[in-house]
Design a protein around this motif. Structure first.
Motif, PDB file in Angstrom:
ATOM      1  N   UNK A  12      32.689   0.119  -3.527  1.00 28.33           N
ATOM      2  CA  UNK A  12      31.953   1.175  -2.836  1.00 28.33           C
ATOM      3  C   UNK A  12      30.507   0.768  -2.601  1.00 28.33           C
ATOM      4  N   UNK A  13      30.048   0.912  -1.370  1.00 23.95           N
ATOM      5  CA  UNK A  13      28.659   0.626  -1.008  1.00 23.95           C
ATOM      6  C   UNK A  13      28.058   1.861  -0.375  1.00 23.95           C
ATOM      7  N   UNK A  14      26.821   2.117  -0.720  1.00 22.12           N
ATOM      8  CA  UNK A  14      26.123   3.280  -0.183  1.00 22.12           C
ATOM      9  C   UNK A  14      24.845   2.830   0.500  1.00 22.12           C
ATOM     10  N   UNK A  15      24.677   3.254   1.748  1.00 22.99           N
ATOM     11  CA  UNK A  15      23.482   2.918   2.521  1.00 22.99           C
ATOM     12  C   UNK A  15      22.623   4.162   2.678  1.00 22.99           C
ATOM     13  N   UNK A  37       8.440  -2.244  -5.346  1.00 21.15           N
ATOM     14  CA  UNK A  37       9.224  -1.542  -6.359  1.00 21.15           C
ATOM     15  C   UNK A  37      10.090  -0.450  -5.733  1.00 21.15           C
ATOM     16  N   UNK A  38      11.249  -0.235  -6.370  1.00 23.83           N
ATOM     17  CA  UNK A  38      12.134   0.875  -6.019  1.00 23.83           C
ATOM     18  C   UNK A  38      12.233   1.796  -7.233  1.00 23.83           C
ATOM     19  N   UNK A  39      11.923   3.066  -7.026  1.00 23.99           N
ATOM     20  CA  UNK A  39      12.088   4.052  -8.101  1.00 23.99           C
ATOM     21  C   UNK A  39      13.449   4.707  -7.973  1.00 23.99           C
ATOM     22  N   UNK A  40      14.260   4.584  -9.029  1.00 23.61           N
ATOM     23  CA  UNK A  40      15.602   5.177  -9.008  1.00 23.61           C
ATOM     24  C   UNK A  40      15.789   6.093 -10.205  1.00 23.61           C
ATOM     25  N   UNK A  41      16.731   6.995 -10.087  1.00 20.29           N
ATOM     26  CA  UNK A  41      17.069   7.913 -11.157  1.00 20.29           C
ATOM     27  C   UNK A  41      18.572   7.871 -11.417  1.00 20.29           C
ATOM     28  N   UNK A  42      18.964   8.073 -12.668  1.00 19.65           N
ATOM     29  CA  UNK A  42      20.375   8.079 -13.058  1.00 19.65           C
ATOM     30  C   UNK A  42      20.673   9.323 -13.877  1.00 19.65           C
ATOM     31  N   UNK A  43      21.850   9.883 -13.658  1.00 21.89           N
ATOM     32  CA  UNK A  43      22.299  11.022 -14.451  1.00 21.89           C
ATOM     33  C   UNK A  43      23.801  10.936 -14.595  1.00 21.89           C
ATOM     34  N   UNK A  44      24.284  10.929 -15.835  1.00 25.66           N
ATOM     35  CA  UNK A  44      25.718  10.887 -16.064  1.00 25.66           C
ATOM     36  C   UNK A  44      26.346  12.230 -15.720  1.00 25.66           C
ATOM     37  N   UNK A  78      25.404   9.673 -11.225  1.00 27.69           N
ATOM     38  CA  UNK A  78      24.705  10.067 -10.002  1.00 27.69           C
ATOM     39  C   UNK A  78      23.418   9.256  -9.900  1.00 27.69           C
ATOM     40  N   UNK A  79      23.298   8.476  -8.832  1.00 22.26           N
ATOM     41  CA  UNK A  79      22.137   7.622  -8.635  1.00 22.26           C
ATOM     42  C   UNK A  79      21.291   8.174  -7.494  1.00 22.26           C
ATOM     43  N   UNK A  80      20.015   8.322  -7.756  1.00 24.30           N
ATOM     44  CA  UNK A  80      19.065   8.772  -6.738  1.00 24.30           C
ATOM     45  C   UNK A  80      18.096   7.645  -6.425  1.00 24.30           C
ATOM     46  N   UNK A  81      18.008   7.273  -5.162  1.00 24.72           N
ATOM     47  CA  UNK A  81      16.972   6.355  -4.709  1.00 24.72           C
ATOM     48  C   UNK A  81      15.803   7.219  -4.273  1.00 24.72           C
ATOM     49  N   UNK A  82      14.782   7.257  -5.091  1.00 24.18           N
ATOM     50  CA  UNK A  82      13.674   8.193  -4.870  1.00 24.18           C
ATOM     51  C   UNK A  82      12.690   7.682  -3.820  1.00 24.18           C
ATOM     52  N   UNK A  83      12.065   6.541  -4.109  1.00 27.89           N
ATOM     53  CA  UNK A  83      11.013   6.058  -3.204  1.00 27.89           C
ATOM     54  C   UNK A  83      10.762   4.580  -3.431  1.00 27.89           C
ATOM     55  N   UNK A  84       9.977   3.997  -2.540  1.00 27.93           N
ATOM     56  CA  UNK A  84       9.551   2.611  -2.671  1.00 27.93           C
ATOM     57  C   UNK A  84       8.038   2.533  -2.641  1.00 27.93           C
ATOM     58  N   UNK A  85       7.483   1.541  -3.331  1.00 31.34           N
ATOM     59  CA  UNK A  85       6.031   1.380  -3.370  1.00 31.34           C
ATOM     60  C   UNK A  85       5.661  -0.089  -3.218  1.00 31.34           C
ATOM     61  N   UNK A  86       4.451  -0.299  -2.729  1.00 29.76           N
ATOM     62  CA  UNK A  86       3.828  -1.622  -2.648  1.00 29.76           C
ATOM     63  C   UNK A  86       4.534  -2.583  -1.687  1.00 29.76           C
ATOM     64  N   UNK A  87       5.231  -2.047  -0.685  1.00 28.58           N
ATOM     65  CA  UNK A  87       5.767  -2.908   0.353  1.00 28.58           C
ATOM     66  C   UNK A  87       4.628  -3.373   1.264  1.00 28.58           C
ATOM     67  N   UNK A 133      17.378  10.403  -1.935  1.00 30.48           N
ATOM     68  CA  UNK A 133      18.780  10.582  -1.591  1.00 30.48           C
ATOM     69  C   UNK A 133      19.646  10.192  -2.786  1.00 30.48           C
ATOM     70  N   UNK A 134      20.772  10.894  -2.967  1.00 29.38           N
ATOM     71  CA  UNK A 134      21.618  10.694  -4.140  1.00 29.38           C
ATOM     72  C   UNK A 134      23.062  10.429  -3.751  1.00 29.38           C
ATOM     73  N   UNK A 135      23.764   9.728  -4.663  1.00 25.90           N
ATOM     74  CA  UNK A 135      25.174   9.423  -4.458  1.00 25.90           C
ATOM     75  C   UNK A 135      25.833   9.234  -5.815  1.00 25.90           C
ATOM     76  N   UNK A 136      27.054   9.759  -5.972  1.00 28.42           N
ATOM     77  CA  UNK A 136      27.804   9.577  -7.213  1.00 28.42           C
ATOM     78  C   UNK A 136      28.709   8.348  -7.116  1.00 28.42           C
ATOM     79  N   UNK A 137      28.746   7.582  -8.217  1.00 26.44           N
ATOM     80  CA  UNK A 137      29.601   6.408  -8.311  1.00 26.44           C
ATOM     81  C   UNK A 137      30.479   6.538  -9.547  1.00 26.44           C
ATOM     82  N   UNK A 138      31.763   6.199  -9.440  1.00 23.49           N
ATOM     83  CA  UNK A 138      32.592   6.155 -10.652  1.00 23.49           C
ATOM     84  C   UNK A 138      32.175   4.974 -11.519  1.00 23.49           C
ATOM     85  N   UNK A 139      32.051   5.205 -12.815  1.00 23.15           N
ATOM     86  CA  UNK A 139      31.692   4.119 -13.725  1.00 23.15           C
ATOM     87  C   UNK A 139      32.273   4.396 -15.095  1.00 23.15           C
TER      88      UNK A 139
END
Length: 240
Positions: A151-154, A232-239, A115-124, A168-174
């Protein structure tokens, strides 16, 4: 390699990652303890450090990040251990049938997905219009891919912001923690400029394992044309 601080000295810098698969046999019989050992060129042991499995199982988020003494000479080892994808909360089975059911349930809980979460962006940075030369805030969104999956997630578009907050979060098979997470960031054109394609801002690439070893959170810098752009992009991962 010689530019790494501490290389070939009394303060060696390793920065090595080891992935250990968790099998059904390990789950059913109990996870083993982890032993670190430092050897010299003659393969003589300079010291060992034991981390008991119960300490890892009871730790918050199943992560241990610490600096501890290794051996008896006062040397210290900085390390991180991360356990993911296994449910250890199941009680001990009482018989063979219950044991098989427990293993099957833990195998289900260890399904190969992240499960990948795109949390936020900084310093744009503010953007400049080509014609009027005036500055404006970008309208940012991300496109995420994992490994070789088609699979692509926007994400949604955050309008008029240099500090976008997606969360925002999305699950990917891996099937591997070595799979690379690709995040491409774009500036969406508004309706009045829709004839022009969305502007490409940059990309960050990091493996699933690297994010997990950082405690499940990674602040990755974007690159464009092989150069870091300072955003920067802050992301989170959870198996899962």
């Amino acid at each position: 390699v010689t530019e790494i601080p501490g290389y070939d000295s009394l303060n060696p810098y390793y920065d090595c990652i080891f992935h250990v698969p968790i099998t059904k046999e390990l789950v059913s019989s109990g996870l083993p303890s982890i032993t670190f050992e430092i050897l010299n060129n003659n393969k003589t042991s300079l010291g060992k450090l034991l981390v008991d499995n119960s300490e890892l199982e009871s730790s918050q988020s199943k992560i241990i990040s610490d600096t501890r003494e290794i051996g008896e000479g006062g040397a210290l080892l900085n390390f991180r251990i991360s356990l993911s994808g296994v449910n250890l909360e199941t009680s001990q089975p009482k018989n063979e049938g219950e044991r098989n059911q427990t293993v099957q349930q833990k195998s289900i809980n260890s399904a190969p997905a992240v499960c990948i979460t795109i949390a936020r962006g900084t310093n744009f940075q503010m953007k400049k219009r080509r014609v009027r030369k005036t500055e404006y805030c970008p309208n940012l969104y991300c496109v995420v891919r994992v490994g070789s999956s088609p699979q692509r997630w926007r994400t949604s578009t955050i309008f008029d912001s240099v500090l976008p907050n997606w969360d925002e979060s999305k699950e990917f098979p891996t099937s591997s923690r070595n799979n690379v997470i690709n995040v491409d960031v774009f500036d969406q054109k508004k309706k009045s400029f829709k004839k022009s394609p969305d502007e490409y801002i940059g990309q960050c690439r990091v493996t699933v394992g690297q994010v997990l070893l950082d405690g499940g959170i990674r602040n990755a810098e974007l690159m464009s044309d092989g150069k870091k752009i300072g955003a920067f992009i802050e992301m989170e991962c959870k198996m899962k």
